[in-house]
Design an enzyme around this catalytic site. Sequence first.
Site, PDB file in Angstrom:
ATOM      1  N   GLY A 108      -5.581  -5.731   5.787  1.00 13.83           N
ATOM      2  CA  GLY A 108      -4.700  -4.820   6.197  1.00 13.83           C
ATOM      3  C   GLY A 108      -5.139  -4.372   7.700  1.00 13.83           C
ATOM      4  O   GLY A 108      -4.147  -4.230   8.435  1.00 13.83           O
ATOM      5  N   THR A 109      -6.572  -3.986   7.833  1.00 13.80           N
ATOM      6  CA  THR A 109      -6.832  -3.286   8.989  1.00 13.80           C
ATOM      7  C   THR A 109      -6.614  -4.286  10.303  1.00 13.80           C
ATOM      8  O   THR A 109      -5.838  -3.893  11.231  1.00 13.80           O
ATOM      9  CB  THR A 109      -8.455  -2.949   8.972  1.00 13.80           C
ATOM     10  N   ASN A 188      -1.095   5.788   0.477  1.00 14.50           N
ATOM     11  CA  ASN A 188      -2.016   5.148  -0.522  1.00 14.50           C
ATOM     12  C   ASN A 188      -2.842   6.532  -1.225  1.00 14.50           C
ATOM     13  O   ASN A 188      -3.474   6.204  -2.067  1.00 14.50           O
ATOM     14  CB  ASN A 188      -3.124   4.366   0.510  1.00 14.50           C
ATOM     15  N   GLN A 216       0.051  -1.157   0.423  1.00  9.71           N
ATOM     16  CA  GLN A 216       0.239  -0.480  -0.908  1.00  9.71           C
ATOM     17  C   GLN A 216       1.659  -1.065  -1.643  1.00  9.71           C
ATOM     18  O   GLN A 216       1.492  -0.855  -2.908  1.00  9.71           O
ATOM     19  CB  GLN A 216       0.136   0.870  -0.699  1.00  9.71           C
ATOM     20  N   SER A 236      -2.463  -6.735   2.550  1.00  7.92           N
ATOM     21  CA  SER A 236      -3.771  -7.103   2.156  1.00  7.92           C
ATOM     22  C   SER A 236      -3.856  -7.587   0.772  1.00  7.92           C
ATOM     23  O   SER A 236      -3.392  -6.754  -0.457  1.00  7.92           O
ATOM     24  CB  SER A 236      -4.746  -5.842   2.257  1.00  7.92           C
ATOM     25  N   ALA A 237      -4.592  -9.013   0.492  1.00 10.84           N
ATOM     26  CA  ALA A 237      -4.485  -9.364  -0.793  1.00 10.84           C
ATOM     27  C   ALA A 237      -5.407  -8.667  -1.827  1.00 10.84           C
ATOM     28  O   ALA A 237      -4.836  -8.508  -3.128  1.00 10.84           O
ATOM     29  CB  ALA A 237      -5.270 -10.667  -0.767  1.00 10.84           C
ATOM     30  N   HIS A 238      -6.360  -7.736  -1.503  1.00 10.69           N
ATOM     31  CA  HIS A 238      -7.051  -7.142  -2.598  1.00 10.69           C
ATOM     32  C   HIS A 238      -6.309  -5.790  -3.280  1.00 10.69           C
ATOM     33  O   HIS A 238      -6.858  -5.379  -4.111  1.00 10.69           O
ATOM     34  CB  HIS A 238      -8.774  -6.783  -1.835  1.00 10.69           C
ATOM     35  N   THR A 274     -12.626 -19.785  12.092  1.00  8.14           N
ATOM     36  CA  THR A 274     -12.240 -20.717  10.999  1.00  8.14           C
ATOM     37  C   THR A 274     -11.643 -20.010   9.937  1.00  8.14           C
ATOM     38  O   THR A 274     -12.201 -18.911   9.603  1.00  8.14           O
ATOM     39  CB  THR A 274     -13.606 -21.477  10.653  1.00  8.14           C
ATOM     40  N   CYS A 364      -9.734  20.737   2.104  1.00 10.36           N
ATOM     41  CA  CYS A 364     -10.534  21.879   2.317  1.00 10.36           C
ATOM     42  C   CYS A 364     -12.130  21.903   1.776  1.00 10.36           C
ATOM     43  O   CYS A 364     -12.921  22.746   2.445  1.00 10.36           O
ATOM     44  CB  CYS A 364      -9.920  23.092   1.669  1.00 10.36           C
TER      45      CYS A 364
HETATM   46  N1  PLP Z   1      -3.334   0.340   5.014  1.00  6.57           N
HETATM   47  C1  PLP Z   1      -3.303   1.143   3.782  1.00  6.57           C
HETATM   48  C2  PLP Z   1      -2.140   1.812   3.628  1.00  6.57           C
HETATM   49  C3  PLP Z   1      -4.433   0.875   2.862  1.00  6.57           C
HETATM   50  O1  PLP Z   1      -4.251   1.388   1.909  1.00  6.57           O
HETATM   51  C4  PLP Z   1      -5.622   0.124   3.188  1.00  6.57           C
HETATM   52  C5  PLP Z   1      -6.725   0.191   2.513  1.00  6.57           C
HETATM   53  O2  PLP Z   1      -6.917   0.900   1.608  1.00  6.57           O
HETATM   54  C6  PLP Z   1      -5.462  -0.483   4.651  1.00  6.57           C
HETATM   55  C7  PLP Z   1      -4.335  -0.363   5.156  1.00  6.57           C
HETATM   56  C8  PLP Z   1      -6.518  -1.445   4.983  1.00  6.57           C
HETATM   57  O3  PLP Z   1      -6.580  -2.712   4.340  1.00  6.57           O
HETATM   58  P1  PLP Z   1      -7.937  -3.314   4.231  1.00  6.57           P
HETATM   59  O4  PLP Z   1      -8.776  -2.994   3.313  1.00  6.57           O
HETATM   60  O5  PLP Z   1      -7.502  -4.826   3.720  1.00  6.57           O
HETATM   61  O6  PLP Z   1      -8.439  -3.686   5.641  1.00  6.57           O
END
Ligand code: PLP
Length: 414
Positions: A108-109, A188, A216, A236-238, A274, A364
């Site tokens: 995802g990142t 998330n 999410q 993101s697959a995980h 790759t 906080c």
């Molecule tokens: N975006 C959201 C909303 C997420 O919850 C996360 C991971 O927690 C990410 C992006 C990042 O995904 P990844 O862990 O596959 O880089």
Amino acid sequence: MLIPAPLIGETDKQQSIKAAMAAARRFLVRKRRLKTKYMKIYLDNAATTPLDPAVFEAMTPYLLNHFGNPSSQHQHGREVKQAIEKSRKTIAGLLNASPDEIIFTSGGTEADNTAILAAVFGSGIHHIITTRFEHHAVLHLLKKLEKDGEIYVSYIAHDERGNLDLNDLEHLLKTSQRSLVSVMHANNEIGNINDIGLIGGICEKYNALFHTDTVQTMGHYKHDLQKLKIHFLTASAHKFHGPKGIGFLYARKGTQLAKLIHGGGQESELRAGTENIPGIIGLTKALELAYAGLKEHQKYIQQLKDRFITQLTETLPEFSFNGNSAIAGKSLYTVLSINVPTLQVDLLRCLDGYQISVSGGSACAAGASSHVLKALALAPGRDTIRFSFSKFNTKQELDYVIDKLSLIYQLVAA
Ligand code: PLP
């Protein structure tokens, strides 16, 4: 003379696959036994989900047998290249997109980063409209680009529950140059769902590009990319029982892209390196499984969550819920963010002591502070625990959690 394929070698490979599968099955049986004995409970599925054994099974041949480099021209290379393209087609089919709109990434990142950099350096966008609730994969990059003088950022106004003010979005779009709107499908931490159908329509009206982070929601909700007015979508697959380190970016045909990783010509010259073939196979299998069981899992998990909310409200009336977390349809059925009175002891550690894995975050308190909870401006003297569920959780597990939570509050209050 033609040398026949090495049958013995083939048998060895098949045997090693069988052995790996048997080991995985033994592991799962042992885990199930251990779980009954110690009630080891995983309720942090928004952080990551356990790999589905069927996904592991689909990936195994691509770890052991089909190991070729997809850029190689020989049969070992060609067979994996075909598997990648078949996966791309399957994912595109599930999302009602075109295969060449799917770009595999490391997760995802990377997908979020690629989308934003594409808008800035591919389409020349200098104004980005976003929310205070986005993941750091979006917000930290925006901060850096702003610091570098590449863009300026506007944040959509929201109410105390985190609901976005879409009139403010329209106002921002009306009064600025062509923009990128980056709004996640669902948060998330608190689970709030944004109406990406409506936001896409507003973006279209003002000729803005629209990026949505569906990390999410992918595999938990259906996304029809012919209907949604989205230029970039990330996954993101995980987060849906696939492997870690693999995800994808959907980039609508015609949108300009900018190269993020330089090197070879993989992913149509956009993303060098790759390919992660077992990851791509696992991602595809996980998404297929998620789509096949979508309705059943949605219903099952929502029922678990609703029952949990009812029990919590009855047993621990001093607890409340952050954002729209407890409102069905307005929040992820997989996430419940609970607002609890701060204790003298670390609640997360107590739960961990009872083998219950959840996550926290407080706007906080000392330690990890959450930008999402800060943006909600919650009352002081309270903490947050996030429970996040999957198809593998059970009522019994949640009963156990209620039991332990009540016990902790009784003991500490006494
Ligand atoms: N975006 C959201 C909303 C997420 O919850 C996360 C991971 O927690 C990410 C992006 C990042 O995904 P990844 O862990 O596959 O880089």
